[in-house]
Design a protein around this motif. Sequence first.
Motif, mmCIF file in Angstrom:
data_model
loop_
_atom_site.group_PDB
_atom_site.id
_atom_site.type_symbol
_atom_site.label_atom_id
_atom_site.label_comp_id
_atom_site.label_asym_id
_atom_site.label_seq_id
_atom_site.Cartn_x
_atom_site.Cartn_y
_atom_site.Cartn_z
ATOM 1 N N GLN A 237 0.836 -1.209 0.000
ATOM 2 C CA GLN A 237 0.000 0.000 0.000
ATOM 3 C C GLN A 237 0.866 1.253 0.000
ATOM 4 O O GLN A 237 0.545 2.248 -0.659
ATOM 5 N N ASN A 238 1.971 1.190 0.732
ATOM 6 C CA ASN A 238 2.879 2.337 0.779
ATOM 7 C C ASN A 238 3.530 2.581 -0.580
ATOM 8 O O ASN A 238 3.649 3.718 -1.034
ATOM 9 N N PHE A 239 3.954 1.505 -1.254
ATOM 10 C CA PHE A 239 4.534 1.644 -2.584
ATOM 11 C C PHE A 239 3.502 2.163 -3.590
ATOM 12 O O PHE A 239 3.837 2.947 -4.475
ATOM 13 N N LEU A 240 2.254 1.736 -3.460
ATOM 14 C CA LEU A 240 1.223 2.164 -4.407
ATOM 15 C C LEU A 240 0.946 3.658 -4.337
ATOM 16 O O LEU A 240 0.434 4.248 -5.293
ATOM 17 N N ILE A 242 2.962 5.893 -4.682
ATOM 18 C CA ILE A 242 3.767 6.629 -5.666
ATOM 19 C C ILE A 242 2.955 6.903 -6.931
ATOM 20 O O ILE A 242 3.335 7.748 -7.743
ATOM 21 N N ARG A 243 1.837 6.195 -7.095
ATOM 22 C CA ARG A 243 0.968 6.414 -8.252
ATOM 23 C C ARG A 243 -0.227 7.311 -7.917
ATOM 24 O O ARG A 243 -1.078 7.549 -8.773
ATOM 25 N N SER A 244 -0.291 7.763 -6.681
ATOM 26 C CA SER A 244 -1.426 8.584 -6.251
ATOM 27 C C SER A 244 -1.054 10.061 -6.238
ATOM 28 O O SER A 244 0.090 10.441 -6.505
ATOM 29 N N GLN A 245 -2.031 10.886 -5.909
ATOM 30 C CA GLN A 245 -1.768 12.319 -5.773
ATOM 31 C C GLN A 245 -0.973 12.605 -4.504
ATOM 32 O O GLN A 245 -0.151 13.510 -4.458
ATOM 33 N N ASN A 246 -1.238 11.796 -3.452
ATOM 34 C CA ASN A 246 -0.566 11.974 -2.166
ATOM 35 C C ASN A 246 0.666 11.079 -2.098
ATOM 36 O O ASN A 246 0.693 10.065 -1.411
ATOM 37 N N LYS A 247 1.694 11.450 -2.826
ATOM 38 C CA LYS A 247 2.898 10.618 -2.923
ATOM 39 C C LYS A 247 3.684 10.639 -1.613
ATOM 40 O O LYS A 247 3.728 11.660 -0.920
ATOM 41 N N PRO A 248 4.309 9.514 -1.253
ATOM 42 C CA PRO A 248 5.090 9.485 -0.009
ATOM 43 C C PRO A 248 6.297 10.418 -0.086
ATOM 44 O O PRO A 248 6.857 10.656 -1.167
ATOM 45 N N LEU A 263 8.506 3.387 -10.980
ATOM 46 C CA LEU A 263 7.218 3.307 -11.670
ATOM 47 C C LEU A 263 7.198 2.173 -12.684
ATOM 48 O O LEU A 263 6.133 1.641 -13.019
ATOM 49 N N LYS A 264 8.374 1.791 -13.173
ATOM 50 C CA LYS A 264 8.477 0.675 -14.118
ATOM 51 C C LYS A 264 8.116 -0.653 -13.455
ATOM 52 O O LYS A 264 7.577 -1.557 -14.104
ATOM 53 N N PHE A 265 8.378 -0.776 -12.143
ATOM 54 C CA PHE A 265 8.210 -2.046 -11.448
ATOM 55 C C PHE A 265 6.925 -2.145 -10.625
ATOM 56 O O PHE A 265 6.393 -3.241 -10.476
ATOM 57 N N ILE A 266 6.482 -1.051 -10.032
ATOM 58 C CA ILE A 266 5.335 -1.117 -9.117
ATOM 59 C C ILE A 266 4.045 -1.246 -9.919
ATOM 60 O O ILE A 266 3.759 -0.412 -10.780
ATOM 61 N N PRO A 267 3.235 -2.292 -9.655
ATOM 62 C CA PRO A 267 1.986 -2.479 -10.412
ATOM 63 C C PRO A 267 0.946 -1.411 -10.096
ATOM 64 O O PRO A 267 1.142 -0.567 -9.211
ATOM 65 N N GLU A 268 -0.178 -1.483 -10.809
ATOM 66 C CA GLU A 268 -1.214 -0.465 -10.683
ATOM 67 C C GLU A 268 -2.009 -0.601 -9.387
ATOM 68 O O GLU A 268 -2.538 0.373 -8.875
ATOM 69 N N ASN A 269 -2.129 -1.829 -8.862
ATOM 70 C CA ASN A 269 -2.931 -2.032 -7.656
ATOM 71 C C ASN A 269 -2.366 -3.186 -6.844
ATOM 72 O O ASN A 269 -1.461 -3.899 -7.296
ATOM 73 N N ILE A 270 -2.928 -3.386 -5.673
ATOM 74 C CA ILE A 270 -2.385 -4.379 -4.739
ATOM 75 C C ILE A 270 -2.532 -5.801 -5.258
ATOM 76 O O ILE A 270 -1.804 -6.709 -4.859
ATOM 77 N N HIS A 271 -3.475 -6.016 -6.191
ATOM 78 C CA HIS A 271 -3.690 -7.351 -6.741
ATOM 79 C C HIS A 271 -2.889 -7.587 -8.019
ATOM 80 O O HIS A 271 -3.012 -8.633 -8.646
ATOM 81 N N GLY A 272 -2.057 -6.618 -8.399
ATOM 82 C CA GLY A 272 -1.239 -6.752 -9.597
ATOM 83 C C GLY A 272 -0.085 -7.716 -9.393
ATOM 84 O O GLY A 272 0.074 -8.328 -8.327
ATOM 85 N N ASP A 273 0.757 -7.833 -10.408
ATOM 86 C CA ASP A 273 1.899 -8.756 -10.351
ATOM 87 C C ASP A 273 3.091 -8.056 -9.701
ATOM 88 O O ASP A 273 3.720 -7.188 -10.311
#
Length: 771
Positions: A237-240, A242-248, A263-273
């Motif tokens: 959830q913390n890594f995800l 980076i794709r939101s408006q509220n970036k860590p 961004l190349k490695f982190i999937p779009e959602n928690i159920h991604g690969d």
Amino acid sequence: MQDRDITTILEFILKSTTNEDPSVHSPPIIDSAHATSQKTNSLLKDTLEELKKMLEECEKNKYPAPSYQYTTQFISINNIPTKVIYVIYNGEKISPESIKKMESESIKIRKLNLIASILHAMDFSENFLNVDAQKRDDIIMKMMNLAKEANNKNKIDSKKTPESEINDFIKKITKEMKAITGEKQNDMFYKIRNAERYFIAENNKKRILIFRSKTNNDITYQVDVPFENKLTDEQKQNFLKIRSQNKPNWFDQLKKWEQDWLLKFIPENIHGDWKEFENIFQSSLMQHIPSIKNARFVYLLRKKLGESKPEILSRSFKTSTMVPYEMSNSDIKEQTSFTAKQILDDLTKKAEKNLHEMWGEDIGIKPLVFIQSLLSDTLGGSIDNKLTAKQMKAILSIKNEYKGIELIAGNEPVNILRIFAIQDKKRWEYVNQVIEYSNKFVAAINSRHGSLTEKQKNRLDLIQAARIELEKLQSSKGKHRKLMITEGRNFEAYKAAYLSILVEAMGGIVSTNCKSGKDRTGIDEIYRHAMILYFEEKKKLPSFTDTGEDRQRFTEIFTHLFNTMKAQEAASANTPGSFGLKDSAKMICGDIASALGKTYKASNERAAMNKPQVFYEDEKRQHKESKVKYRTNDEQTFTAYTQPSNHSMSVSHGTINVNALPSKPRLPRKPLPKPSEEAVINRMQRLLDSTMQKWEELNRQHGDKPHVEKFSEEINEGLEKIKTWAQGRINQPLSSENQEELRTQFNLLKSLKDEIGEIEKNNNPFKFRKK
């Protein structure tokens, strides 16, 4: 790592043992993210692949025959091709020619890896170098020319140390790139240093080490298996974010090209690969992003003559610190807690399975997970003190979430700053917790019905032997401390090794870390494995005070394991080419270092290539900028030394508006109050920190042959400041405990000053004084 992984590895070992020469398959390293990239031209891809092949060849050549046989093979683990590096060491003394070969090939690897890192960054992000297509091609061609030059052994200056050779090479790369891009030199240093993190992360992923050698008639295997860096849901959830408006915050502080890599490695959602990201190698260089770094499971196996398969003698977990120290303070607390949970979630399962496999049915006692760090939580420890405190705080804060295990954590300062470690009741508190657990464990084993197997009886003997040696250390600390000062023996290294052996023998899991998880952790591994092999041979553990034949035999086993180069190979995975263990702080006992001879010195010199002077200075610049940027509200000491002025000092979200600070801070007009006990201790700490930093910088600048007069002058100056300041305050009405502590530190500082006198006399800053 899944349980079936070691089964697959054991099958590979059996095959290689039978055939003596395992079949070799060295397919090109396939990087799926790289292969699908459409951003770069074929010239860049072709050049990068050619560099990888050159690196593979140098990696093989750095193990000179006939002392070593080096092969690679790919085996399938969890349906993922995993590279096995298989090295056979014949046990011969390593010749000067072989040492020179290792050095020259390591220098080549270090240079080629730096060039490959630049091209790799150009591949994954157009933001790495903001130049047009023609300039990109010019850089690619320039880098390839430099690579060919670096791969020429005649281009290595034999008069330079390996670190100096790499330092000058980085300056050369920077000059060539600066001429094309027009960027500032310091910006180029930053880019080259940080680009290496990402190339290593992809190029060194899924990489198993198997090192085979003979001790007497037995075959010994040392095995490293990478930790399957499985993230917890909290971490995902913390890594995800980076794709939101509220970036860590930690992500916002990265350069745009570094953000592109994540961004190349982190999937779009928690159920991604998440497999691509979880399978990369987060080296010790990656303290700027979440999750555990440099993590792997380490095995020691032995196959006796006539037996069909090897027996696992030791299995443990090795990592860098849990604290991502390149982040801001606001991020560190949360991320350290996340990482502690990530580790404990996995180790809890391992400990439960371990206990059952070793001792059979339920014995009515919880499995033990032991977290042991090797940081310098002492006077002069500087950042190590902070890392120790933050890691321990994170572990204790979540301890109650793990009801099914016994969780014990502690620290031993094993490097040179151990001279300031007082072996008092507090220092032994966590050790006594382990011993208390062992009493319950042995009682539980003895009370159950049924006979023990030979292996279980052997483990009970090992448990007893470890407890005996720990009792010896605890009961005669004064005598041991004298040995440490006069002969350079490492009390804390022995203590740490005995503890780990005790926990493992009971079926527990040990997780060991230092700052990077390379040098101190690697040397600790050799101490521990050497002690276990010694026990298998003599049915007793080596004692700290051993002399004569017993001491000689332990030294021989330690030397053999050191010369296999397994620990050095594991360390170099974090910065390829730095094929050694950095022991400038004297973790290895003096007599063992002498027995190692030239291989010890060469190992230190190769290891020093990991952070040459230009990188060291760039890291300090980066840290200094971050420290100002992230200064927290808790730091009230600044305001104590400034007076209100026409300027206002605004503090927002933990950041001080530096431009609003008074231009000339002034001391208060009223006399400062007498310092508190805490202030007295803290003042001593800061002065010693400054002294030790000078020690480290001089060591870096001058290597094994510092300018002795300058060295002695700088250290003496720091010690005199401490002595002058402290003598005026020692008679203050401090508590008896703190007063005694200060007096003890003065005696230790005097001992260190005496050592410096010996440095001038012997012209050797790392040789302990003989009395």
